[in-house]
Design a protein around this motif. Structure first.
Motif, PDB file in Angstrom:
ATOM      1  N   HIS A 146      -8.357  88.418  56.751  1.00  0.00           N
ATOM      2  CA  HIS A 146      -8.952  89.388  55.801  1.00  0.00           C
ATOM      3  C   HIS A 146      -7.941  90.255  55.050  1.00  0.00           C
ATOM      4  O   HIS A 146      -8.001  91.490  55.099  1.00  0.00           O
ATOM      5  N   ALA A 147      -7.062  89.593  54.289  1.00  0.00           N
ATOM      6  CA  ALA A 147      -6.078  90.340  53.488  1.00  0.00           C
ATOM      7  C   ALA A 147      -6.816  91.267  52.518  1.00  0.00           C
ATOM      8  O   ALA A 147      -7.891  90.934  52.018  1.00  0.00           O
ATOM      9  N   ASP A 148      -6.250  92.429  52.264  1.00  0.00           N
ATOM     10  CA  ASP A 148      -6.813  93.429  51.340  1.00  0.00           C
ATOM     11  C   ASP A 148      -8.187  93.931  51.780  1.00  0.00           C
ATOM     12  O   ASP A 148      -8.973  94.390  50.967  1.00  0.00           O
ATOM     13  N   LYS A 149      -8.467  93.868  53.083  1.00  0.00           N
ATOM     14  CA  LYS A 149      -9.782  94.359  53.525  1.00  0.00           C
ATOM     15  C   LYS A 149      -9.973  95.844  53.197  1.00  0.00           C
ATOM     16  O   LYS A 149     -11.096  96.309  53.005  1.00  0.00           O
ATOM     17  N   ILE A 150      -8.874  96.554  53.095  1.00  0.00           N
ATOM     18  CA  ILE A 150      -8.945  97.994  52.820  1.00  0.00           C
ATOM     19  C   ILE A 150      -9.561  98.278  51.446  1.00  0.00           C
ATOM     20  O   ILE A 150      -9.990  99.402  51.164  1.00  0.00           O
ATOM     21  N   PHE A 151      -9.630  97.254  50.588  1.00  0.00           N
ATOM     22  CA  PHE A 151     -10.129  97.486  49.227  1.00  0.00           C
ATOM     23  C   PHE A 151     -11.530  98.092  49.235  1.00  0.00           C
ATOM     24  O   PHE A 151     -11.866  98.932  48.413  1.00  0.00           O
ATOM     25  N   TYR A 152     -12.349  97.663  50.194  1.00  0.00           N
ATOM     26  CA  TYR A 152     -13.751  98.106  50.197  1.00  0.00           C
ATOM     27  C   TYR A 152     -13.835  99.615  50.431  1.00  0.00           C
ATOM     28  O   TYR A 152     -14.537 100.330  49.716  1.00  0.00           O
ATOM     29  N   ASN A 153     -13.098 100.083  51.426  1.00  0.00           N
ATOM     30  CA  ASN A 153     -13.087 101.514  51.719  1.00  0.00           C
ATOM     31  C   ASN A 153     -12.378 102.306  50.619  1.00  0.00           C
ATOM     32  O   ASN A 153     -12.785 103.418  50.281  1.00  0.00           O
ATOM     33  N   ALA A 154     -11.328 101.722  50.075  1.00  0.00           N
ATOM     34  CA  ALA A 154     -10.588 102.405  49.006  1.00  0.00           C
ATOM     35  C   ALA A 154     -11.477 102.588  47.779  1.00  0.00           C
ATOM     36  O   ALA A 154     -11.506 103.656  47.167  1.00  0.00           O
ATOM     37  N   GLU A 155     -12.229 101.542  47.439  1.00  0.00           N
ATOM     38  CA  GLU A 155     -13.139 101.616  46.288  1.00  0.00           C
ATOM     39  C   GLU A 155     -14.238 102.651  46.525  1.00  0.00           C
ATOM     40  O   GLU A 155     -14.696 103.310  45.582  1.00  0.00           O
ATOM     41  N   TYR A 156     -14.662 102.767  47.772  1.00  0.00           N
ATOM     42  CA  TYR A 156     -15.694 103.761  48.098  1.00  0.00           C
ATOM     43  C   TYR A 156     -15.163 105.168  47.836  1.00  0.00           C
ATOM     44  O   TYR A 156     -15.879 106.018  47.286  1.00  0.00           O
ATOM     45  N   LYS A 190     -17.298  87.793  56.570  1.00  0.00           N
ATOM     46  CA  LYS A 190     -18.034  88.674  57.484  1.00  0.00           C
ATOM     47  C   LYS A 190     -18.985  89.648  56.780  1.00  0.00           C
ATOM     48  O   LYS A 190     -20.084  89.918  57.264  1.00  0.00           O
ATOM     49  N   ALA A 191     -18.541  90.188  55.644  1.00  0.00           N
ATOM     50  CA  ALA A 191     -19.334  91.228  54.981  1.00  0.00           C
ATOM     51  C   ALA A 191     -20.220  90.678  53.872  1.00  0.00           C
ATOM     52  O   ALA A 191     -20.851  91.439  53.143  1.00  0.00           O
ATOM     53  N   TYR A 192     -20.265  89.347  53.758  1.00  0.00           N
ATOM     54  CA  TYR A 192     -21.019  88.792  52.618  1.00  0.00           C
ATOM     55  C   TYR A 192     -22.496  89.172  52.667  1.00  0.00           C
ATOM     56  O   TYR A 192     -23.060  89.620  51.672  1.00  0.00           O
ATOM     57  N   LEU A 193     -23.123  89.029  53.816  1.00  0.00           N
ATOM     58  CA  LEU A 193     -24.561  89.339  53.913  1.00  0.00           C
ATOM     59  C   LEU A 193     -24.835  90.835  53.767  1.00  0.00           C
ATOM     60  O   LEU A 193     -25.790  91.244  53.119  1.00  0.00           O
ATOM     61  N   SER A 194     -24.008  91.653  54.384  1.00  0.00           N
ATOM     62  CA  SER A 194     -24.266  93.095  54.386  1.00  0.00           C
ATOM     63  C   SER A 194     -23.750  93.798  53.139  1.00  0.00           C
ATOM     64  O   SER A 194     -24.352  94.769  52.671  1.00  0.00           O
ATOM     65  N   LYS A 195     -22.624  93.325  52.575  1.00  0.00           N
ATOM     66  CA  LYS A 195     -22.014  94.057  51.454  1.00  0.00           C
ATOM     67  C   LYS A 195     -21.821  93.198  50.199  1.00  0.00           C
ATOM     68  O   LYS A 195     -21.428  93.703  49.150  1.00  0.00           O
ATOM     69  N   GLY A 196     -22.063  91.899  50.331  1.00  0.00           N
ATOM     70  CA  GLY A 196     -21.953  91.015  49.161  1.00  0.00           C
ATOM     71  C   GLY A 196     -20.524  90.742  48.723  1.00  0.00           C
ATOM     72  O   GLY A 196     -20.290  90.365  47.580  1.00  0.00           O
ATOM     73  N   CYS A 197     -19.568  90.966  49.609  1.00  0.00           N
ATOM     74  CA  CYS A 197     -18.170  90.713  49.203  1.00  0.00           C
ATOM     75  C   CYS A 197     -17.451  89.865  50.231  1.00  0.00           C
ATOM     76  O   CYS A 197     -17.905  89.694  51.358  1.00  0.00           O
ATOM     77  N   PHE A 198     -16.320  89.326  49.803  1.00  0.00           N
ATOM     78  CA  PHE A 198     -15.426  88.593  50.695  1.00  0.00           C
ATOM     79  C   PHE A 198     -14.123  89.373  50.804  1.00  0.00           C
ATOM     80  O   PHE A 198     -13.825  90.225  49.975  1.00  0.00           O
ATOM     81  N   PHE A 199     -13.340  89.023  51.827  1.00  0.00           N
ATOM     82  CA  PHE A 199     -11.979  89.590  51.971  1.00  0.00           C
ATOM     83  C   PHE A 199     -11.004  88.427  52.024  1.00  0.00           C
ATOM     84  O   PHE A 199     -11.065  87.658  52.989  1.00  0.00           O
ATOM     85  N   PRO A 200     -10.101  88.302  51.034  1.00  0.00           N
ATOM     86  CA  PRO A 200      -9.986  89.114  49.832  1.00  0.00           C
ATOM     87  C   PRO A 200     -11.166  88.862  48.889  1.00  0.00           C
ATOM     88  O   PRO A 200     -11.888  87.878  49.039  1.00  0.00           O
ATOM     89  N   ALA A 201     -11.345  89.762  47.920  1.00  0.00           N
ATOM     90  CA  ALA A 201     -12.489  89.696  47.016  1.00  0.00           C
ATOM     91  C   ALA A 201     -12.417  88.471  46.103  1.00  0.00           C
ATOM     92  O   ALA A 201     -11.332  87.978  45.811  1.00  0.00           O
ATOM     93  N   ARG A 202     -13.572  88.020  45.676  1.00  0.00           N
ATOM     94  CA  ARG A 202     -13.666  86.768  44.903  1.00  0.00           C
ATOM     95  C   ARG A 202     -12.837  86.786  43.614  1.00  0.00           C
ATOM     96  O   ARG A 202     -12.380  85.755  43.159  1.00  0.00           O
TER      97      ARG A 202
END
Ligand SMILES: [Zn+2]
Length: 261
Positions: A146-156, A190-202
């Protein structure tokens, strides 16, 4: 573990790997303890025998890069009889030498940012990327989790931040180094169903393909019924981004398998 294996068989997997969070030098609620590692490996060994002929099973571990001692390349993890190793970053050091978990929920992350980094998101993201880069330099693992997984929290915390120049440079610098090192990269669903994203993002799939980085699609699920969650969607997007194959472990060897939907 057996529940995951049964679910993988029922879903049509021909090969499946289990990868617990590897032990850290301190206890957490999410990592295996060192004293339980041999039992963990024994249990996978027993499942390999029990389900031989139905599915190929592999013993893996998701190993944290924490510092120059605690990482996938160290003697302890290299000495374990694992079929594959995942290198991941969840934890970073604060300026005061404390360790925080960036893989928190959005609210929890926002509090850590405020309390340990005085709201300086760039500094926190830089710490995460420094650890990711050092992990890639040290090696000792098959693919980066899950490279760049921090992106989700950073974007929030700061919408649009991941498209700022400095952030892009960190992310693309990491991808380039992964390519140079010849490592594989996980597309984590992992987060596709709950958040609609992949790590790294599409939106980075094309960059990853252009750099020639081989990818492995994984659910990283903690629930047996979700072993295949998001896989098809990820494969479709990979194909739309120009990928024709993904990597899978078969008969003990990593191989490129054509995307067949
Ligand atoms: Zn992880």
């Amino acid at each position: 573990m057996e529940e995951f294996v049964k679910s993988a068989i029922a879903t049509g997997f021909t090969a499946y790997g289990v990868s617990s969070h590897a032990p850290l030098p301190f206890p957490t609620h999410w990592t295996l303890e060192r004293t339980k590692v041999s039992a963990y490996l024994r249990e996978i060994g027993a499942l390999k025998e029990k389900y031989a002929g139905q599915i190929e099973l592999y013993a893996g571990m998701e190993i944290d890069y924490l510092n120059e001692e605690q990482n996938p390349a160290n003697e302890y993890f290299q000495g374990l009889p694992l079929d594959y190793r995942i290198g991941s970053v969840h934890l970073v050091y604060t300026d005061d030498g404390e360790i925080i978990d960036t893989d928190a929920g959005t609210e929890g992350f926002a509090l850590l940012l405020r309390d340990y980094f005085q709201g300086n998101l760039r500094r926190l993201v830089e710490r995460y990327y420094e650890a990711s880069m050092r992990m890639v330099e040290a090696g000792g693992f098959d693919f980066i989790g899950h490279a760049d997984k921090i992106f989700y929290n950073a974007e929030y915390c700061e919408p649009g931040v991941t498209e700022q120049g400095w952030y892009k440079e960190l992310r693309e610098g990491l991808f380039r180094r992964i390519a140079e090192k010849g490592l594989m990269l996980e597309i984590n669903t992992k987060a596709y169903l709950s958040k609609g994203c992949f790590f790294p993002a599409r939106q980075h799939f094309e960059t990853i393909r252009r750099l020639g980085i081989p990818v492995v699609v994984n659910s990283d699920t903690h629930f047996p019924e979700l072993v295949n969650a998001g896989r098809r969607e990820a494969l479709e997007l990979l194909r739309a981004s120009g990928f024709t194959s993904v990597c899978e472990l078969h008969r003990g060897q990593w191989m490129e398998v054509e995307i067949d939907l």
